[in-house]
Design an enzyme around this catalytic site. Structure first.
Site, PDB file in Angstrom:
ATOM      1  N   LYS A  71      12.626  -5.044 -20.634  1.00 46.18           N
ATOM      2  CA  LYS A  71      13.832  -4.486 -21.265  1.00 46.18           C
ATOM      3  C   LYS A  71      13.847  -2.955 -21.323  1.00 46.18           C
ATOM      4  O   LYS A  71      14.905  -2.345 -21.323  1.00 46.18           O
ATOM      5  CB  LYS A  71      13.995  -5.050 -22.677  1.00 46.18           C
ATOM      6  N   ASP A 109      22.594  -7.298 -27.327  1.00 43.36           N
ATOM      7  CA  ASP A 109      21.930  -7.880 -28.505  1.00 43.36           C
ATOM      8  C   ASP A 109      22.585  -7.402 -29.798  1.00 43.36           C
ATOM      9  O   ASP A 109      22.750  -8.170 -30.747  1.00 43.36           O
ATOM     10  CB  ASP A 109      20.439  -7.500 -28.532  1.00 43.36           C
ATOM     11  N   GLY A 134      10.422  -5.998 -39.696  1.00 43.12           N
ATOM     12  CA  GLY A 134      10.041  -5.717 -38.309  1.00 43.12           C
ATOM     13  C   GLY A 134      10.616  -4.389 -37.855  1.00 43.12           C
ATOM     14  O   GLY A 134      11.550  -3.843 -38.484  1.00 43.12           O
ATOM     15  N   ALA A 135      10.018  -3.849 -36.773  1.00 45.06           N
ATOM     16  CA  ALA A 135      10.475  -2.546 -36.264  1.00 45.06           C
ATOM     17  C   ALA A 135      10.329  -2.483 -34.746  1.00 45.06           C
ATOM     18  O   ALA A 135      10.100  -1.421 -34.181  1.00 45.06           O
ATOM     19  CB  ALA A 135       9.677  -1.431 -36.939  1.00 45.06           C
TER      20      ALA A 135
HETATM   21  P1  NAP Z   1       8.526  -6.672 -30.556  1.00 48.02           P
HETATM   22  O1  NAP Z   1       9.250  -5.521 -29.958  1.00 48.02           O
HETATM   23  O2  NAP Z   1       7.191  -7.045 -30.077  1.00 48.02           O
HETATM   24  O3  NAP Z   1       8.455  -6.355 -32.151  1.00 48.02           O
HETATM   25  C1  NAP Z   1       7.850  -7.250 -33.039  1.00 48.02           C
HETATM   26  C2  NAP Z   1       7.888  -6.684 -34.460  1.00 48.02           C
HETATM   27  O4  NAP Z   1       7.412  -7.689 -35.336  1.00 48.02           O
HETATM   28  C3  NAP Z   1       6.982  -5.462 -34.681  1.00 48.02           C
HETATM   29  O5  NAP Z   1       7.572  -4.639 -35.666  1.00 48.02           O
HETATM   30  C4  NAP Z   1       5.692  -6.092 -35.208  1.00 48.02           C
HETATM   31  O6  NAP Z   1       4.995  -5.245 -36.090  1.00 48.02           O
HETATM   32  C5  NAP Z   1       6.229  -7.259 -35.994  1.00 48.02           C
HETATM   33  N1  NAP Z   1       5.314  -8.401 -36.001  1.00 48.02           N
HETATM   34  C6  NAP Z   1       4.776  -9.028 -34.930  1.00 48.02           C
HETATM   35  N2  NAP Z   1       4.058 -10.097 -35.332  1.00 48.02           N
HETATM   36  C7  NAP Z   1       4.144 -10.132 -36.687  1.00 48.02           C
HETATM   37  C8  NAP Z   1       3.605 -10.986 -37.690  1.00 48.02           C
HETATM   38  N3  NAP Z   1       2.854 -12.040 -37.359  1.00 48.02           N
HETATM   39  N4  NAP Z   1       3.875 -10.718 -38.981  1.00 48.02           N
HETATM   40  C9  NAP Z   1       4.643  -9.655 -39.330  1.00 48.02           C
HETATM   41  N5  NAP Z   1       5.167  -8.799 -38.430  1.00 48.02           N
HETATM   42  C10 NAP Z   1       4.928  -9.043 -37.117  1.00 48.02           C
HETATM   43  O7  NAP Z   1       9.409  -7.999 -30.449  1.00 48.02           O
HETATM   44  P2  NAP Z   1      11.006  -8.107 -30.389  1.00 48.02           P
HETATM   45  O8  NAP Z   1      11.465  -7.950 -28.976  1.00 48.02           O
HETATM   46  O9  NAP Z   1      11.574  -7.232 -31.426  1.00 48.02           O
HETATM   47  O10 NAP Z   1      11.232  -9.636 -30.755  1.00 48.02           O
HETATM   48  C11 NAP Z   1      10.846 -10.146 -32.009  1.00 48.02           C
HETATM   49  C12 NAP Z   1      11.472 -11.508 -32.240  1.00 48.02           C
HETATM   50  O11 NAP Z   1      12.892 -11.378 -32.341  1.00 48.02           O
HETATM   51  C13 NAP Z   1      11.278 -12.500 -31.099  1.00 48.02           C
HETATM   52  O12 NAP Z   1      10.101 -13.223 -31.340  1.00 48.02           O
HETATM   53  C14 NAP Z   1      12.514 -13.384 -31.131  1.00 48.02           C
HETATM   54  O13 NAP Z   1      12.244 -14.564 -31.868  1.00 48.02           O
HETATM   55  C15 NAP Z   1      13.509 -12.566 -31.912  1.00 48.02           C
HETATM   56  N6  NAP Z   1      14.678 -12.194 -31.066  1.00 48.02           N
HETATM   57  C16 NAP Z   1      15.765 -12.996 -31.145  1.00 48.02           C
HETATM   58  C17 NAP Z   1      16.886 -12.690 -30.407  1.00 48.02           C
HETATM   59  C18 NAP Z   1      18.100 -13.584 -30.518  1.00 48.02           C
HETATM   60  O14 NAP Z   1      19.011 -13.453 -29.688  1.00 48.02           O
HETATM   61  N7  NAP Z   1      18.166 -14.460 -31.487  1.00 48.02           N
HETATM   62  C19 NAP Z   1      16.917 -11.569 -29.552  1.00 48.02           C
HETATM   63  C20 NAP Z   1      15.764 -10.756 -29.501  1.00 48.02           C
HETATM   64  C21 NAP Z   1      14.640 -11.097 -30.257  1.00 48.02           C
HETATM   65  P3  NAP Z   1       4.069  -4.030 -35.600  1.00 48.02           P
HETATM   66  O15 NAP Z   1       4.991  -2.849 -35.433  1.00 48.02           O
HETATM   67  O16 NAP Z   1       3.101  -3.888 -36.723  1.00 48.02           O
HETATM   68  O17 NAP Z   1       3.426  -4.475 -34.319  1.00 48.02           O
END
Ligand code: NAP
Length: 288
Positions: A71, A109, A134-135
Protein backbone atom coordinates in the site's frame (compact mmCIF):
# COMPACT_ATOMS: atom_id res chain seq x y z
CA UNK A 1 -19.71 -15.52 -17.24
CA UNK A 2 -17.84 -16.03 -20.52
CA UNK A 3 -14.31 -14.61 -20.78
CA UNK A 4 -13.60 -13.46 -24.32
CA UNK A 5 -11.54 -10.91 -26.26
CA UNK A 6 -13.67 -8.05 -24.93
CA UNK A 7 -13.35 -8.91 -21.23
CA UNK A 8 -12.01 -6.00 -19.17
CA UNK A 9 -9.60 -6.86 -16.36
CA UNK A 10 -9.49 -5.80 -12.71
CA UNK A 11 -7.64 -7.37 -9.79
CA UNK A 12 -6.04 -7.16 -6.37
CA UNK A 13 -2.28 -7.29 -5.77
CA UNK A 14 -0.97 -8.54 -2.46
CA UNK A 15 1.43 -10.95 -0.79
CA UNK A 16 -0.10 -13.24 0.43
CA UNK A 17 -3.42 -13.01 -1.41
CA UNK A 18 -5.16 -16.35 -0.68
CA UNK A 19 -7.55 -14.95 1.96
CA UNK A 20 -8.77 -11.87 0.07
CA UNK A 21 -12.55 -11.39 -0.20
CA UNK A 22 -12.24 -8.87 -3.04
CA UNK A 23 -12.53 -11.24 -6.06
CA UNK A 24 -15.82 -12.68 -4.72
CA UNK A 25 -17.11 -9.19 -3.87
CA UNK A 26 -16.28 -7.57 -7.24
CA UNK A 27 -17.11 -10.53 -9.48
CA UNK A 28 -20.54 -10.80 -7.81
CA UNK A 29 -21.12 -7.10 -8.58
CA UNK A 30 -19.89 -7.48 -12.19
CA UNK A 31 -22.18 -10.51 -12.69
CA UNK A 32 -25.13 -8.67 -11.18
CA UNK A 33 -24.69 -5.77 -13.61
CA UNK A 34 -23.96 -8.16 -16.49
CA UNK A 35 -20.62 -6.48 -17.22
CA UNK A 36 -18.02 -8.31 -19.28
CA UNK A 37 -15.27 -7.59 -16.74
CA UNK A 38 -13.37 -10.01 -14.41
CA UNK A 39 -11.53 -9.36 -11.15
CA UNK A 40 -8.47 -11.53 -10.41
CA UNK A 41 -6.32 -12.24 -7.33
CA UNK A 42 -2.70 -11.31 -8.21
CA UNK A 43 0.04 -12.76 -5.99
CA UNK A 44 2.95 -10.32 -6.31
CA UNK A 45 6.02 -10.47 -4.05
CA UNK A 46 7.55 -7.13 -2.96
CA UNK A 47 10.61 -7.53 -5.24
CA UNK A 48 8.34 -8.03 -8.32
CA UNK A 49 6.02 -5.09 -7.56
CA UNK A 50 7.70 -2.59 -9.98
CA UNK A 51 7.51 -5.11 -12.86
CA UNK A 52 3.91 -6.02 -12.03
CA UNK A 53 2.76 -2.38 -11.86
CA UNK A 54 4.59 -1.51 -15.08
CA UNK A 55 2.85 -4.37 -16.90
CA UNK A 56 -0.70 -3.43 -15.93
CA UNK A 57 -1.50 -1.03 -18.73
CA UNK A 58 0.29 -3.18 -21.34
CA UNK A 59 -1.93 -6.10 -20.28
CA UNK A 60 -5.05 -3.94 -20.59
CA UNK A 61 -6.01 -3.82 -16.91
CA UNK A 62 -8.55 -1.09 -16.08
CA UNK A 63 -7.91 -0.97 -12.37
CA UNK A 64 -6.56 -2.83 -9.37
CA UNK A 65 -6.71 -2.82 -5.61
CA UNK A 66 -3.47 -2.92 -3.65
CA UNK A 67 -3.23 -4.63 -0.30
CA UNK A 68 -0.61 -5.63 2.31
CA UNK A 69 2.38 -5.20 1.95
CA UNK A 70 2.24 -2.89 -1.12
CA UNK A 71 0.00 0.00 0.00
CA UNK A 72 2.88 2.41 0.64
CA UNK A 73 5.68 1.05 -1.59
CA UNK A 74 3.46 1.33 -4.68
CA UNK A 75 3.20 5.15 -4.42
CA UNK A 76 6.45 6.08 -6.26
CA UNK A 77 5.52 3.69 -9.10
CA UNK A 78 2.39 5.68 -10.02
CA UNK A 79 1.90 8.69 -12.35
CA UNK A 80 -0.44 10.64 -10.06
CA UNK A 81 -1.93 10.35 -6.59
CA UNK A 82 -5.01 12.01 -5.09
CA UNK A 83 -5.08 14.37 -2.10
CA UNK A 84 -6.58 11.53 -0.03
CA UNK A 85 -3.47 9.44 -0.72
CA UNK A 86 -1.22 12.33 0.32
CA UNK A 87 -3.12 12.61 3.61
CA UNK A 88 -3.52 8.90 4.36
CA UNK A 89 -0.06 8.03 2.99
CA UNK A 90 -1.24 4.81 1.34
CA UNK A 91 -2.87 3.63 -1.90
CA UNK A 92 -5.51 0.90 -1.96
CA UNK A 93 -6.92 1.49 -5.45
CA UNK A 94 -5.32 2.22 -8.84
CA UNK A 95 -7.21 3.51 -11.85
CA UNK A 96 -5.59 2.92 -15.24
CA UNK A 97 -6.47 5.39 -17.99
CA UNK A 98 -7.73 3.46 -20.99
CA UNK A 99 -6.09 5.62 -23.64
CA UNK A 100 -2.93 7.03 -22.03
CA UNK A 101 -2.14 4.03 -19.81
CA UNK A 102 -1.36 6.41 -16.93
CA UNK A 103 -1.79 5.08 -13.39
CA UNK A 104 -3.63 7.08 -10.73
CA UNK A 105 -3.37 6.06 -7.05
CA UNK A 106 -6.40 6.53 -4.81
CA UNK A 107 -7.40 5.64 -1.27
CA UNK A 108 -10.99 4.52 -0.72
CA UNK A 109 -10.52 3.23 2.88
CA UNK A 110 -11.32 6.67 4.32
CA UNK A 111 -14.51 6.97 2.22
CA UNK A 112 -15.39 3.36 3.00
CA UNK A 113 -15.23 4.01 6.74
CA UNK A 114 -17.26 7.23 6.56
CA UNK A 115 -19.90 5.67 4.28
CA UNK A 116 -20.32 2.75 6.67
CA UNK A 117 -20.68 5.06 9.67
CA UNK A 118 -23.40 6.91 7.75
CA UNK A 119 -25.08 3.62 6.73
CA UNK A 120 -25.17 2.65 10.41
CA UNK A 121 -26.55 6.10 11.35
CA UNK A 122 -23.55 6.92 13.56
CA UNK A 123 -23.48 10.69 13.86
CA UNK A 124 -20.01 12.17 14.25
CA UNK A 125 -20.68 15.88 14.15
CA UNK A 126 -18.12 18.58 14.67
CA UNK A 127 -16.48 18.36 18.10
CA UNK A 128 -17.47 14.71 18.74
CA UNK A 129 -14.90 12.99 20.96
CA UNK A 130 -13.53 9.81 19.32
CA UNK A 131 -10.93 7.31 20.52
CA UNK A 132 -9.03 5.42 17.82
CA UNK A 133 -7.15 2.34 19.04
CA UNK A 134 -4.00 1.86 16.94
CA UNK A 135 -1.79 4.11 14.83
CA UNK A 136 -1.03 2.10 11.67
CA UNK A 137 -2.39 2.26 8.12
CA UNK A 138 -6.06 1.72 9.03
CA UNK A 139 -5.78 4.35 11.80
CA UNK A 140 -4.49 6.84 9.23
CA UNK A 141 -7.51 6.31 6.95
CA UNK A 142 -10.01 6.33 9.83
CA UNK A 143 -8.28 9.28 11.53
CA UNK A 144 -8.23 11.29 8.32
CA UNK A 145 -11.97 10.71 7.81
CA UNK A 146 -12.76 11.69 11.40
CA UNK A 147 -10.52 14.78 11.29
CA UNK A 148 -12.12 15.88 8.03
CA UNK A 149 -15.50 15.53 9.77
CA UNK A 150 -14.34 17.86 12.57
CA UNK A 151 -14.12 15.23 15.33
CA UNK A 152 -11.74 15.53 18.29
CA UNK A 153 -9.64 12.36 17.98
CA UNK A 154 -7.30 10.67 20.45
CA UNK A 155 -5.12 7.89 19.03
CA UNK A 156 -4.36 5.35 21.75
CA UNK A 157 -1.51 3.05 20.83
CA UNK A 158 0.77 0.57 22.60
CA UNK A 159 3.71 2.46 21.03
CA UNK A 160 2.86 6.07 21.83
CA UNK A 161 5.55 7.43 19.49
CA UNK A 162 3.71 5.95 16.51
CA UNK A 163 0.53 7.71 17.64
CA UNK A 164 2.47 10.99 17.97
CA UNK A 165 3.87 10.63 14.44
CA UNK A 166 0.35 10.05 13.12
CA UNK A 167 -1.00 13.11 14.94
CA UNK A 168 1.77 15.31 13.54
CA UNK A 169 1.10 13.98 10.04
CA UNK A 170 -2.65 14.65 10.22
CA UNK A 171 -2.09 18.09 11.73
CA UNK A 172 -0.18 19.05 8.59
CA UNK A 173 -3.54 18.73 6.75
CA UNK A 174 -5.93 19.88 9.50
CA UNK A 175 -3.95 22.26 11.74
CA UNK A 176 -7.06 23.41 13.61
CA UNK A 177 -8.32 19.94 14.53
CA UNK A 178 -8.08 18.63 18.10
CA UNK A 179 -5.85 15.55 17.68
CA UNK A 180 -4.05 13.84 20.55
CA UNK A 181 -1.78 10.84 21.11
CA UNK A 182 -2.08 8.67 24.22
CA UNK A 183 -0.74 5.44 25.64
CA UNK A 184 -2.86 2.46 26.73
CA UNK A 185 -2.28 3.53 30.38
CA UNK A 186 -4.27 6.69 29.60
CA UNK A 187 -7.23 4.88 28.01
CA UNK A 188 -9.54 5.28 31.05
CA UNK A 189 -8.99 9.03 31.14
CA UNK A 190 -9.18 9.76 27.40
CA UNK A 191 -12.17 7.51 26.67
CA UNK A 192 -14.40 8.89 29.46
CA UNK A 193 -16.53 11.16 27.26
CA UNK A 194 -15.98 9.42 23.91
CA UNK A 195 -19.05 8.91 21.72
CA UNK A 196 -17.22 6.61 19.31
CA UNK A 197 -14.40 4.10 19.80
CA UNK A 198 -12.75 2.66 16.70
CA UNK A 199 -10.43 -0.33 16.79
CA UNK A 200 -7.86 -0.24 13.99
CA UNK A 201 -5.47 -2.79 15.55
CA UNK A 202 -5.49 -6.46 14.50
CA UNK A 203 -6.18 -7.53 18.12
CA UNK A 204 -9.12 -9.98 18.05
CA UNK A 205 -8.65 -10.90 14.38
CA UNK A 206 -8.72 -14.60 13.43
CA UNK A 207 -6.99 -16.75 14.71
CA UNK A 208 -6.33 -14.50 17.73
CA UNK A 209 -10.08 -14.34 18.48
CA UNK A 210 -9.84 -14.20 22.30
CA UNK A 211 -7.77 -11.00 22.24
CA UNK A 212 -9.14 -7.50 22.63
CA UNK A 213 -7.47 -4.10 22.18
CA UNK A 214 -9.51 -2.74 25.14
CA UNK A 215 -7.69 -2.55 28.48
CA UNK A 216 -9.12 -4.87 31.14
CA UNK A 217 -10.86 -3.02 33.97
CA UNK A 218 -11.45 0.18 31.97
CA UNK A 219 -15.21 0.83 31.68
CA UNK A 220 -16.71 1.51 28.26
CA UNK A 221 -18.12 5.06 28.04
CA UNK A 222 -21.90 4.95 28.48
CA UNK A 223 -23.91 5.39 25.29
CA UNK A 224 -20.89 5.18 22.97
CA UNK A 225 -20.63 3.19 19.75
CA UNK A 226 -17.77 0.75 19.21
CA UNK A 227 -16.61 0.25 15.62
CA UNK A 228 -14.19 -2.64 15.07
CA UNK A 229 -12.48 -2.49 11.66
CA UNK A 230 -11.68 -6.21 12.05
CA UNK A 231 -14.18 -8.31 10.04
CA UNK A 232 -12.79 -11.81 10.53
CA UNK A 233 -14.61 -12.91 12.76
CA UNK A 234 -17.76 -10.93 11.99
CA UNK A 235 -18.28 -10.39 15.72
CA UNK A 236 -15.05 -9.83 17.66
CA UNK A 237 -14.49 -10.12 21.41
CA UNK A 238 -14.36 -6.31 21.60
CA UNK A 239 -17.81 -6.14 20.00
CA UNK A 240 -19.22 -8.79 22.34
CA UNK A 241 -17.79 -7.04 25.42
CA UNK A 242 -19.12 -3.67 24.27
CA UNK A 243 -22.61 -5.09 23.63
CA UNK A 244 -22.59 -6.77 27.06
CA UNK A 245 -21.89 -3.31 28.55
CA UNK A 246 -24.93 -1.91 26.71
CA UNK A 247 -23.07 -0.22 23.81
CA UNK A 248 -23.78 -0.46 20.11
CA UNK A 249 -21.09 -2.43 18.26
CA UNK A 250 -20.37 -2.47 14.52
CA UNK A 251 -17.92 -4.76 12.70
CA UNK A 252 -15.57 -3.88 9.81
CA UNK A 253 -17.31 -5.72 6.96
CA UNK A 254 -19.19 -2.58 5.90
CA UNK A 255 -15.97 -0.56 5.61
CA UNK A 256 -14.55 -3.29 3.39
CA UNK A 257 -17.67 -3.33 1.23
CA UNK A 258 -17.88 0.46 0.86
CA UNK A 259 -14.18 0.88 0.02
CA UNK A 260 -14.72 -1.78 -2.66
CA UNK A 261 -17.93 -0.13 -3.84
CA UNK A 262 -16.14 3.25 -4.23
CA UNK A 263 -13.38 1.62 -6.30
CA UNK A 264 -15.93 -0.28 -8.40
CA UNK A 265 -17.78 2.92 -9.24
CA UNK A 266 -14.53 4.68 -10.23
CA UNK A 267 -13.47 1.86 -12.54
CA UNK A 268 -16.77 0.98 -14.19
CA UNK A 269 -18.73 4.23 -13.90
CA UNK A 270 -21.69 2.16 -12.66
CA UNK A 271 -23.58 2.42 -9.39
CA UNK A 272 -22.22 -0.45 -7.26
CA UNK A 273 -24.73 -3.05 -5.99
CA UNK A 274 -23.62 -2.73 -2.35
CA UNK A 275 -25.97 -5.41 -0.98
CA UNK A 276 -24.77 -7.95 -3.55
CA UNK A 277 -21.15 -7.13 -2.65
CA UNK A 278 -21.85 -7.52 1.07
CA UNK A 279 -23.63 -10.86 0.55
CA UNK A 280 -20.66 -12.16 -1.48
CA UNK A 281 -18.23 -11.21 1.33
CA UNK A 282 -20.41 -12.80 3.98
CA UNK A 283 -20.74 -15.99 1.90
CA UNK A 284 -16.97 -16.22 1.52
CA UNK A 285 -16.40 -15.54 5.24
CA UNK A 286 -18.91 -18.18 6.30
CA UNK A 287 -18.11 -20.86 3.71
CA UNK A 288 -14.35 -20.08 3.47
P1 NAP B 1 -0.64 -1.84 10.75
O1 NAP B 1 -0.31 -0.70 9.85
O2 NAP B 1 0.31 -2.94 10.93
O3 NAP B 1 -0.98 -1.17 12.19
C1 NAP B 1 -1.35 -1.96 13.28
C2 NAP B 1 -1.57 -1.08 14.51
O4 NAP B 1 -2.10 -1.90 15.54
C3 NAP B 1 -0.28 -0.46 15.08
O5 NAP B 1 -0.61 0.78 15.67
C4 NAP B 1 0.13 -1.47 16.16
O6 NAP B 1 0.81 -0.87 17.23
C5 NAP B 1 -1.22 -1.95 16.65
N1 NAP B 1 -1.19 -3.34 17.10
C6 NAP B 1 -0.76 -4.42 16.41
N2 NAP B 1 -0.98 -5.54 17.12
C7 NAP B 1 -1.55 -5.15 18.29
C8 NAP B 1 -1.99 -5.84 19.46
N3 NAP B 1 -1.92 -7.17 19.53
N4 NAP B 1 -2.50 -5.13 20.48
C9 NAP B 1 -2.60 -3.77 20.41
N5 NAP B 1 -2.18 -3.06 19.34
C10 NAP B 1 -1.67 -3.75 18.29
O7 NAP B 1 -2.01 -2.52 10.29
P2 NAP B 1 -3.23 -1.84 9.51
O8 NAP B 1 -2.97 -1.88 8.04
O9 NAP B 1 -3.53 -0.55 10.16
O10 NAP B 1 -4.40 -2.88 9.78
C11 NAP B 1 -4.85 -3.14 11.09
C12 NAP B 1 -6.17 -3.89 11.05
O11 NAP B 1 -7.18 -3.05 10.49
C13 NAP B 1 -6.18 -5.12 10.15
O12 NAP B 1 -5.80 -6.23 10.92
C14 NAP B 1 -7.61 -5.23 9.65
O13 NAP B 1 -8.34 -6.13 10.46
C15 NAP B 1 -8.16 -3.84 9.87
N6 NAP B 1 -8.51 -3.20 8.57
C16 NAP B 1 -9.80 -3.29 8.17
C17 NAP B 1 -10.20 -2.69 7.00
C18 NAP B 1 -11.64 -2.80 6.57
O14 NAP B 1 -11.95 -2.47 5.42
N7 NAP B 1 -12.54 -3.22 7.43
C19 NAP B 1 -9.28 -1.99 6.19
C20 NAP B 1 -7.94 -1.91 6.64
C21 NAP B 1 -7.57 -2.54 7.84
P3 NAP B 1 2.36 -0.47 17.18
O15 NAP B 1 2.40 0.91 16.58
O16 NAP B 1 2.75 -0.52 18.62
O17 NAP B 1 3.04 -1.51 16.34
Amino acid sequence: MIIDGKTQLLGVMGYPIAHTLSPEMHNAALDHLNLNWRYLPLLVSPDRLPDAIKGLSALGFRGINVTVPHKVSVIPLLDTITDAVKIVGAVNTIRIDNSSGKLEGLNTDMTGFLLDLAANRVRIGSGARVVVLGAGGAARAVGAGLSRSGCRVTFVNRTIDNARILVEHLKSSWADTDLQAASLDQLREVSRDAVLIVNTTPAGMYPDVDSTPWVEGVPFPAGATVYDTVYRPLETRLMRDAKAAGLTAIGGIGMLVYQGASAFEMWTGRKPPVDIMREACLRKLVLG
